[in-house]
Enzyme design. Structure first.
Site, PDB file in Angstrom:
ATOM      1  N   ASP A 120       0.833  -1.215   0.000  1.00 41.47           N
ATOM      2  CA  ASP A 120       0.000   0.000   0.000  1.00 41.47           C
ATOM      3  C   ASP A 120       0.861   1.255   0.000  1.00 41.47           C
ATOM      4  OD1 ASP A 120      -2.409  -1.459   0.194  1.00 41.47           O
ATOM      5  OD2 ASP A 120      -1.972  -1.817   2.325  1.00 41.47           O
ATOM      6  N   HIS A 121       2.133   1.074   0.258  1.00 38.86           N
ATOM      7  CA  HIS A 121       3.024   2.231   0.389  1.00 38.86           C
ATOM      8  C   HIS A 121       4.226   2.007  -0.524  1.00 38.86           C
ATOM      9  CE1 HIS A 121       5.898   5.066   2.209  1.00 38.86           C
ATOM     10  NE2 HIS A 121       4.876   5.662   2.749  1.00 38.86           N
ATOM     11  N   PHE A 122       4.080   2.209  -1.849  1.00 41.85           N
ATOM     12  CA  PHE A 122       2.851   2.605  -2.521  1.00 41.85           C
ATOM     13  C   PHE A 122       2.529   1.544  -3.559  1.00 41.85           C
ATOM     14  CE2 PHE A 122       5.085   6.391  -1.115  1.00 41.85           C
ATOM     15  CZ  PHE A 122       4.092   7.086  -0.447  1.00 41.85           C
TER      16      PHE A 122
END
Lengths: 128, 159
Positions: B33-35
């Site tokens: 999610d990052h990223f």
């Protein structure tokens, strides 16, 4: 022995680092909390940095006395610092402007004693 | 997930300095999610890794009898990306220690490359202060953290 100006510039640099303020905000009369935004933990940070920058040891409570206004002492009555309290403050904080504070000795005004100039006075006495 | 952001200490000199490593892996969920499509180690977690390295260094000064809490980060700066496959080396130096707490200077490197640096202020919290202070000793030694203390070089020069 460093001059007052030399001490002031180092104190200024110390507070710029510890509080993230600008040079010009750090004047002798600036109050650490009201003007420079210092919070409780910042006082610990300031002491650490002063010790490092001035190669000295500042025992707990020597620069910033603690628990002065705690309940159960004769130093405070009805939200005001008593005559006895003022005497004690002069002993504990010979580096602060207690006479100025005595004109309106409300407990809440105690923080007003903590100015940049007070730190400079303290170091001048300590290093002198 | 356990909130342990260092894998192992590789150097530990009591009351002086410590080094810990953290291997960054694509198996870590948060990197997805990052990223999305561009996995990089979050700066906040590098700060946490530096704080854990420095916090344990400070806690060890008093044999973990005092509760050490992160009080303030006066300075932190980041200089580059850290990606899966990198090994972060967190170095912490005890700049000052007193009854009330400690100041630690930290860096994070990948190889020779400086990727982050920080100054961190810790405060000692008294067990009787009523702030729900945690038992530091059991925190460090029961959360399977013991293994991270198997260092390459301890204060005595022995393992």
């Amino acid at each position: 022995m460093p001059t007052r100006d030399e001490i002031f510039s180092k104190v200024q640099a110390t507070l710029v680092d510890a509080l993230g303020v600008d040079d010009e905000d750090v004047t002798e009369s600036a109050r650490l909390s009201a003007d420079l935004g210092a919070e409780s933990i910042d006082f610990l940070d300031i002491v650490f940095r002063l010790e490092k920058n001035f190669a000295t040891k500042i025992p707990r409570g020597e620069l910033f006395p603690e628990n002065f206004a705690a309940a159960g002492t004769a130093y405070v009555a009805n939200g005001m610092v008593t005559e006895e309290g003022l005497k004690e403050l002069k002993v504990r904080m010979p580096h602060a402007d207690i006479d100025g504070f005595a004109k309106n000795p409300k407990v809440e005004n105690l923080q007003e004693l903590f100015t940049v100039g007070m730190i400079v006075n303290f170091l001048q006495r300590k290093l002198g | 997930m356990r909130w342990i952001w260092i894998d192992r200490f590789v150097e530990f000199e009591k009351g002086s300095h410590a080094k810990a490593i953290k291997n960054v892996s694509l198996a870590e969920e948060h990197l997805h999610d990052h990223f999305p499509g561009f996995p990089v180690m979050p700066g906040s977690l590098m700060l946490e890794g530096m704080a854990q390295t420095g916090g344990i260094l400070l806690g060890d000064v008093h044999d973990f009898e005092r509760a050490v809490i992160l009080a303030k980060v006066p300075k932190v700066s980041y200089h580059g990306w850290v990606v899966p496959g990198d090994t972060l080396t967190y170095s912490a130096t005890l700049a000052n220690v007193s009854e009330e707490g400690g100041l630690v200077s930290c860096t994070a490197h990948v190889g020779e490359r400086l990727v982050a640096e920080a100054e961190i202020v810790f405060a000692h919290v008294n067990a009787d202060s009523g702030n729900g202070a945690i038992d530091q000793k059991s925190f460090v030694f029961s959360m399977r953290l013991l293994g991270v203390m198997d260092v390459g070089k301890a204060g005595t020069g022995t393992k």
